[in-house]
Design an enzyme around this catalytic site. Structure first.
Site, PDB file in Angstrom:
ATOM      1  N   HIS A 123       0.654  -1.162   0.054  1.00 58.12           N
ATOM      2  CA  HIS A 123      -0.114   0.339   0.738  1.00 58.12           C
ATOM      3  C   HIS A 123       0.924   1.270  -0.056  1.00 58.12           C
ATOM      4  O   HIS A 123       0.562   2.216  -0.551  1.00 58.12           O
ATOM      5  CB  HIS A 123      -1.128  -0.303   1.517  1.00 58.12           C
ATOM      6  CG  HIS A 123      -2.103  -1.198   0.451  1.00 58.12           C
ATOM      7  ND1 HIS A 123      -2.809  -1.844   2.317  1.00 58.12           N
ATOM      8  CD2 HIS A 123      -2.072  -2.553   0.097  1.00 58.12           C
ATOM      9  CE1 HIS A 123      -3.061  -2.801   2.277  1.00 58.12           C
ATOM     10  NE2 HIS A 123      -2.914  -2.633   0.952  1.00 58.12           N
ATOM     11  N   HIS A 145     -10.069  -2.196  -4.219  1.00 58.67           N
ATOM     12  CA  HIS A 145      -8.571  -2.142  -3.391  1.00 58.67           C
ATOM     13  C   HIS A 145      -7.977  -3.183  -4.309  1.00 58.67           C
ATOM     14  O   HIS A 145      -6.314  -3.168  -4.388  1.00 58.67           O
ATOM     15  CB  HIS A 145      -8.512  -3.230  -2.046  1.00 58.67           C
ATOM     16  CG  HIS A 145      -7.778  -3.031  -1.730  1.00 58.67           C
ATOM     17  ND1 HIS A 145      -6.989  -1.953  -0.196  1.00 58.67           N
ATOM     18  CD2 HIS A 145      -7.020  -4.427  -0.840  1.00 58.67           C
ATOM     19  CE1 HIS A 145      -5.878  -2.626  -0.170  1.00 58.67           C
ATOM     20  NE2 HIS A 145      -5.648  -3.920  -0.560  1.00 58.67           N
ATOM     21  N   ASP A 179      -3.484  -2.554  -4.970  1.00 55.40           N
ATOM     22  CA  ASP A 179      -2.755  -3.560  -4.468  1.00 55.40           C
ATOM     23  C   ASP A 179      -1.713  -3.740  -5.925  1.00 55.40           C
ATOM     24  O   ASP A 179      -0.704  -4.147  -5.528  1.00 55.40           O
ATOM     25  CB  ASP A 179      -3.692  -5.177  -4.281  1.00 55.40           C
ATOM     26  CG  ASP A 179      -3.757  -5.471  -3.020  1.00 55.40           C
ATOM     27  OD1 ASP A 179      -3.115  -4.733  -1.748  1.00 55.40           O
ATOM     28  OD2 ASP A 179      -4.031  -6.075  -2.805  1.00 55.40           O
ATOM     29  N   HIS A 216      -1.315 -10.869  -5.418  1.00 57.38           N
ATOM     30  CA  HIS A 216      -0.088 -10.791  -5.644  1.00 57.38           C
ATOM     31  C   HIS A 216       0.927 -11.225  -5.351  1.00 57.38           C
ATOM     32  O   HIS A 216       1.850 -10.800  -6.303  1.00 57.38           O
ATOM     33  CB  HIS A 216       0.205 -10.180  -3.838  1.00 57.38           C
ATOM     34  CG  HIS A 216      -0.120  -9.367  -3.377  1.00 57.38           C
ATOM     35  ND1 HIS A 216      -0.174  -7.617  -3.565  1.00 57.38           N
ATOM     36  CD2 HIS A 216      -1.614  -8.985  -1.818  1.00 57.38           C
ATOM     37  CE1 HIS A 216      -1.497  -7.193  -2.529  1.00 57.38           C
ATOM     38  NE2 HIS A 216      -1.447  -8.140  -1.586  1.00 57.38           N
TER      39      HIS A 216
HETATM   40 ZN   LIG Z   1      -3.639  -4.824  -0.191  1.00 63.77          ZN
END
Ligand SMILES: [Zn+2]
Length: 307
Positions: free
Chosen positions: A79, A239, A243, A266
């Protein structure tokens, strides 16, 4: 020219570590051109320093973690990295007294605010962008992510696929042209989300001890548990966009291209970045005389100061 950036003066934050639940302090210091994003673990003796690169992103189960060749870790960096990407900050020293950054409110907004308050400083060196030269795609079962050339900057298009009563199907896709302003206004406040059953599992395994309604949106089987509700109707997909922004900035260079992804996370984002960098024919490092030539548009240093 479009210049490299750092922050104008040192700033500090204190917050909770997502994994440990302990109080964590992080200090951010200006750095000169060509430094990159460099972390120092000040709780170790001797202190350990590591640069943020695509290659030292490792354990990506709960968050993005940097791991150096000796196994020294710094977690929950994504973040912060997204905020750095949005402000065009290329060079920064980060000193942290724990194996993780403070999670803050689970979004990028506190970091944007902090650095805007510190002020942005332009340096006497051209900013290098990573321009996608040909298509790169990675897949993991039904999940996929790809980068293709785009001559106007960075375009991002992301779809999630959750079957949950509180996650409206019509709000699981988001696409926009990335800029300092568009990220700040449309994406930066989107918080991490998780499901109650995962929280119970993680706490039973002593994971995410710092996780709470203060730094995550939590869903039970039917609804959002947080009394304040959502910050955006489509906070979940936003969100994931946040990311991806952080994950794709791990090389320290903003990507110029079109990013499209389905159910990415991720691990897949990092796989995509590594695939891009694995073959020099996939990209070129480029600099600009003016943003209008096709660079990403950043918030001007003066405006960032007022934010
Ligand atoms: Zn995150």
């Amino acid at each position: 020219m479009v210049r490299q950036r750092t922050i104008a003066k040192p700033v500090k934050v204190t917050g909770v570590g997502l994994h440990s639940g302990a109080k964590v302090e992080a200090a951010f210091l200006p750095a000169k051109e060509g430094t990159g994003i460099v972390y120092t673990r000040t709780d170790l003796s001797p202190k350990v320093t590591m640069k943020c690169t695509a290659d030292n992103v490792r354990d990506t189960q709960l968050c993005t973690t940097l791991v150096n060749p000796d196994g020294v870790r710094i977690s929950t960096v994504e973040h912060l990295t997204a905020a750095l990407c949005a402000l065009g900050i290329d060079n920064l020293l980060i000193e942290v007294n724990a194996p993780e950054l403070p999670v803050m409110d689970g979004s990028a907004q506190p970091f944007l605010y902090l650095f805007s308050k510190a002020g942005i400083k332009e340096l006497d060196a051209p900013k290098e962008f990573l321009r996608v030269a040909r298509k790169v795609r990675v897949e993991d079962k039904e999940k996929w992510a790809e980068l293709t050339p785009d001559d106007q900057g960075l375009y991002m298009d992301l779809t999630i696929d959750f079957n949950h009563p509180a996650m409206d199907r019509a709000l699981q896709h988001f696409a926009y042209r990335f800029s300092g302003k568009s990220f700040s206004e449309q994406v930066s406040r989107a918080r991490t989300f998780c499901f109650m059953r995962d929280v119970e599992y993680m706490h039973a395994h002593h994971l995410a001890l710092g996780g709470s309604l203060e730094n995550a949106v939590v869903l039970d089987d039917y609804r959002v548990v947080n009394p304040e509700g959502l910050r955006y109707p489509d906070e979940f997909v936003k969100h994931k966009m946040l990311d991806a922004t952080g994950d794709l900035y791990m090389s320290g260079h903003t990507i110029l291209g079109c990013f499209k992804a389905f159910k990415t996370g991720h691990a897949l984002n990092n796989m995509l970045l590594r695939a891009l960098l694995s073959d020099p024919r996939n990209y070129e490092l480029t600099t600009f005389e003016r943003e209008s030539e096709g660079a990403v548009e950043y918030i001007s240093p003066a405006r960032a100061l007022r934010a």
